[in-house]
Write an enzyme that holds these catalytic residues in place. Structure first.
Site, PDB file in Angstrom:
ATOM      1  N   HIS A   8     -32.369 -30.748 -15.477  1.00 45.07           N
ATOM      2  CA  HIS A   8     -33.086 -29.172 -14.781  1.00 45.07           C
ATOM      3  C   HIS A   8     -33.071 -28.073 -16.012  1.00 45.07           C
ATOM      4  O   HIS A   8     -32.614 -27.086 -15.816  1.00 45.07           O
ATOM      5  CB  HIS A   8     -31.985 -28.893 -13.754  1.00 45.07           C
ATOM      6  CG  HIS A   8     -32.392 -28.081 -12.522  1.00 45.07           C
ATOM      7  ND1 HIS A   8     -32.572 -28.441 -11.373  1.00 45.07           N
ATOM      8  CD2 HIS A   8     -32.758 -26.730 -12.721  1.00 45.07           C
ATOM      9  CE1 HIS A   8     -33.001 -27.390 -10.779  1.00 45.07           C
ATOM     10  NE2 HIS A   8     -33.155 -26.504 -11.380  1.00 45.07           N
ATOM     11  N   SER A  15     -42.977 -25.114  -6.982  1.00 48.12           N
ATOM     12  CA  SER A  15     -41.531 -24.972  -6.852  1.00 48.12           C
ATOM     13  C   SER A  15     -41.299 -24.404  -5.402  1.00 48.12           C
ATOM     14  O   SER A  15     -42.049 -23.560  -4.562  1.00 48.12           O
ATOM     15  CB  SER A  15     -40.676 -24.057  -7.408  1.00 48.12           C
ATOM     16  OG  SER A  15     -39.375 -23.701  -6.925  1.00 48.12           O
ATOM     17  N   THR A  71     -35.748 -32.682  -5.738  1.00 48.13           N
ATOM     18  CA  THR A  71     -34.687 -32.362  -6.875  1.00 48.13           C
ATOM     19  C   THR A  71     -33.527 -32.892  -6.130  1.00 48.13           C
ATOM     20  O   THR A  71     -32.826 -32.462  -5.311  1.00 48.13           O
ATOM     21  CB  THR A  71     -34.605 -31.000  -7.233  1.00 48.13           C
ATOM     22  OG1 THR A  71     -36.102 -30.672  -7.642  1.00 48.13           O
ATOM     23  CG2 THR A  71     -33.820 -30.584  -8.153  1.00 48.13           C
TER      24      THR A  71
HETATM   25  C1  FMN Z   1     -36.536 -20.330 -14.456  1.00 52.73           C
HETATM   26  C2  FMN Z   1     -36.606 -21.645 -14.237  1.00 52.73           C
HETATM   27  C3  FMN Z   1     -36.477 -22.152 -12.882  1.00 52.73           C
HETATM   28  C4  FMN Z   1     -36.540 -23.375 -12.392  1.00 52.73           C
HETATM   29  N1  FMN Z   1     -36.825 -23.638 -11.109  1.00 52.73           N
HETATM   30  C5  FMN Z   1     -36.732 -24.769 -10.664  1.00 52.73           C
HETATM   31  C6  FMN Z   1     -36.955 -24.852  -9.226  1.00 52.73           C
HETATM   32  O1  FMN Z   1     -37.135 -24.157  -8.440  1.00 52.73           O
HETATM   33  N2  FMN Z   1     -37.120 -26.368  -9.197  1.00 52.73           N
HETATM   34  C7  FMN Z   1     -36.637 -27.349  -9.665  1.00 52.73           C
HETATM   35  O2  FMN Z   1     -36.525 -28.596  -9.170  1.00 52.73           O
HETATM   36  N3  FMN Z   1     -36.421 -26.905 -11.059  1.00 52.73           N
HETATM   37  C8  FMN Z   1     -36.530 -26.119 -11.382  1.00 52.73           C
HETATM   38  N4  FMN Z   1     -36.126 -25.740 -12.892  1.00 52.73           N
HETATM   39  C9  FMN Z   1     -36.109 -26.741 -13.633  1.00 52.73           C
HETATM   40  C10 FMN Z   1     -37.485 -27.234 -14.252  1.00 52.73           C
HETATM   41  O3  FMN Z   1     -38.307 -27.916 -13.281  1.00 52.73           O
HETATM   42  C11 FMN Z   1     -37.571 -28.165 -15.333  1.00 52.73           C
HETATM   43  O4  FMN Z   1     -36.453 -29.194 -15.188  1.00 52.73           O
HETATM   44  C12 FMN Z   1     -36.880 -27.548 -16.828  1.00 52.73           C
HETATM   45  O5  FMN Z   1     -37.186 -26.188 -16.888  1.00 52.73           O
HETATM   46  C13 FMN Z   1     -37.372 -28.476 -17.899  1.00 52.73           C
HETATM   47  O6  FMN Z   1     -37.024 -27.945 -19.191  1.00 52.73           O
HETATM   48  P1  FMN Z   1     -37.633 -26.783 -20.120  1.00 52.73           P
HETATM   49  O7  FMN Z   1     -37.721 -25.528 -19.461  1.00 52.73           O
HETATM   50  O8  FMN Z   1     -36.794 -27.082 -21.156  1.00 52.73           O
HETATM   51  O9  FMN Z   1     -39.048 -27.437 -20.047  1.00 52.73           O
HETATM   52  C14 FMN Z   1     -36.391 -24.501 -13.169  1.00 52.73           C
HETATM   53  C15 FMN Z   1     -36.381 -24.171 -14.661  1.00 52.73           C
HETATM   54  C16 FMN Z   1     -36.265 -22.741 -15.037  1.00 52.73           C
HETATM   55  C17 FMN Z   1     -36.392 -22.596 -16.686  1.00 52.73           C
HETATM   56  C1  COI Z   2     -34.028 -20.483  -7.133  1.00 53.30           C
HETATM   57  C2  COI Z   2     -33.612 -21.567  -7.789  1.00 53.30           C
HETATM   58  C3  COI Z   2     -32.805 -22.537  -6.641  1.00 53.30           C
HETATM   59  C4  COI Z   2     -34.401 -22.232  -8.944  1.00 53.30           C
HETATM   60  C5  COI Z   2     -33.836 -23.159  -9.737  1.00 53.30           C
HETATM   61  O1  COI Z   2     -33.771 -24.339  -9.641  1.00 53.30           O
HETATM   62  C6  COI Z   2     -33.415 -22.783 -10.945  1.00 53.30           C
HETATM   63  O2  COI Z   2     -33.142 -21.260 -11.236  1.00 53.30           O
HETATM   64  O3  COI Z   2     -33.126 -23.432 -11.907  1.00 53.30           O
END
Ligand code: FMN
Ligand code: COI
Length: 347
Positions: free
Chosen positions: A244, A107, A157
């Site tokens: 997401h 990330s 993203t």
């Molecule tokens: C705590 C957390 C932080 C995330 N941070 C990012 C991120 O920094 N960038 C991003 O593109 N997606 C982020 N995502 C989305 C994930 O890449 C992904 O799309 C999502 O977690 C998929 O669903 P799942 O948690 O059910 O596997 C985040 C998801 C979670 C749960």
């Molecule tokens: C720090 C955030 C931008 C990370 C993210 O994409 C999320 O928490 O879903």
């Protein structure tokens, strides 16, 4: 205590170990969390119809994506703030991904700098997730860092022209990282810049990025077939069907339901990946039967990391791999490529 046997049990252990506000940040989503629930529910609504007597032999789980080999079709989705789960943070995750032979998408909001993630896990295949920053000179500096660290693809993203409203975080007053942690990839000279999620980002920025780097560019968060086609016109190398994890706009459909439309629109021109709600090997098999080239998991990796650090992530990825293998055998499939939509039907 008995070791966790599956992703859900890892979540229980993680929940006990994490600060409640950090658990909520990881687990939660936007609004009423309708989409968070929908992602998992959609996989449960799909039934599997195995073929019999196929003599398929031991299944092969390897896939090649954007020129990189992965031993299993389950990638580590980009998630922020791994040091909230374990002091080693993204370094631990990268080592576990390398040991599992899979690709980690680092990330942009990681709490360990991408260079340090790469150094800690020299065997890891890393892709870099980017939120395009409106200051394109700054965006370019981040891209150069990812390239220099050895990342082999950019995952941009595109579902974040603004922030989702996460009421768990509001209730917990969780709006910043604790003292001593920051988004290390956002360092710029002697300051750390905030991540800007800008409504000004457009297809023009994707063109600029494509000119800026030789790395393949994947888009994460495409949910409309027409946008998938447009992405192809802009020279994108892969697509992630993603909402997401239900953390941005609530009430988007489940990704498992969106996948067939995107796969049909793309017509095999580029790999289509899916994330959201994958918790079991059978979910992976269902997604691949519906045309995904691979899937990515977000929260399951965080549960492993919070429960047992690097070993926990390795265990979660290992369990998923075993479950995928078992599901392939029981479906009579020789490999993840030996699957088709007739294997699944709504129940
Ligand atoms: C705590 C957390 C932080 C995330 N941070 C990012 C991120 O920094 N960038 C991003 O593109 N997606 C982020 N995502 C989305 C994930 O890449 C992904 O799309 C999502 O977690 C998929 O669903 P799942 O948690 O059910 O596997 C985040 C998801 C979670 C749960
Ligand atoms: C720090 C955030 C931008 C990370 C993210 O994409 C999320 O928490 O879903």
């Amino acid at each position: 205590m008995r070791p966790p046997l599956n992703v859900r049990e890892f979540e229980e252990v993680a929940r006990d170990r994490l600060h409640p506000a950090h658990y909520d940040y990881f687990a939660g989503g936007a609004g009423d969390e309708t989409t968070v629930r929908a992602n998992e529910a959609a996989f449960a609504r799909l039934a599997l119809l195995p073929r019999v007597l196929r003599g398929a032999g031991e299944p092969r789980t390897g896939v090649t994506l954007l020129g990189d080999r992965a031993a299993m079709p389950v990638l580590v989705a980009p998630t922020a703030f791994h040091r909230l789960a374990d002091p080693e943070g993204e370094k631990a995750t990268a080592r576990a991904a390398a040991a599992a032979g899979t690709i980690m998408i680092v990330s942009m909001a990681s709490t360990v700098a991408v260079e340090d993630v790469a150094t800690a896990a020299p065997e890891a295949t890393l892709w870099f997730q980017l939120y395009v920053q409106p200051d394109m000179a700054f965006t370019e500096r981040i891209v150069r860092r990812a390239e220099a660290a050895g990342c082999t693809a950019l995952v941009v993203t595109v579902d974040s022209p603004g922030r989702g409203r996460r009421e768990r975080d509001l209730r917990n007053g969780f709006d910043d990282l604790p003292e001593g942690m920051c988004c290390e990839n956002l360092r710029d000279g002697d300051r750390v810049r905030p991540i800007v999620m800008s409504p000004d980002i457009s297809w023009r920025h994707i063109d600029l990025l494509r000119r800026m780097t030789e790395l393949p560019v994947a888009l994460k968060g495409v949910v409309r077939p027409a946008d998938a086609c447009r992405a192809l016109d802009h020279g994108v190398s892969a697509l992630f069907v993603s909402n997401h994890g239900g953390r941005q706009l609530d009430t988007l459909p489940a990704t498992a339901d969106l996948l067939p439309g995107i796969v049909a629109a793309v017509g095999g021109a580029v790999p289509v990946l899916l994330d959201g709600g994958v918790r079991r090997g059978v979910d992976v098999v269902k997604a691949m039967a519906l045309g995904a080239s691979a899937v990515a998991v977000g929260r399951p990796v965080l549960w492993g990391l919070a429960a047992e650090g690097e070993r926990g992530v390795a265990r979660v990825l290992g369990l998923l791999r075993e479950e995928v293998e078992r599901a392939l055998v029981l479906c009579g499939a020789a490999s993840a490529h030996d699957l088709d939509p007739e294997l699944v039907r709504p129940c």
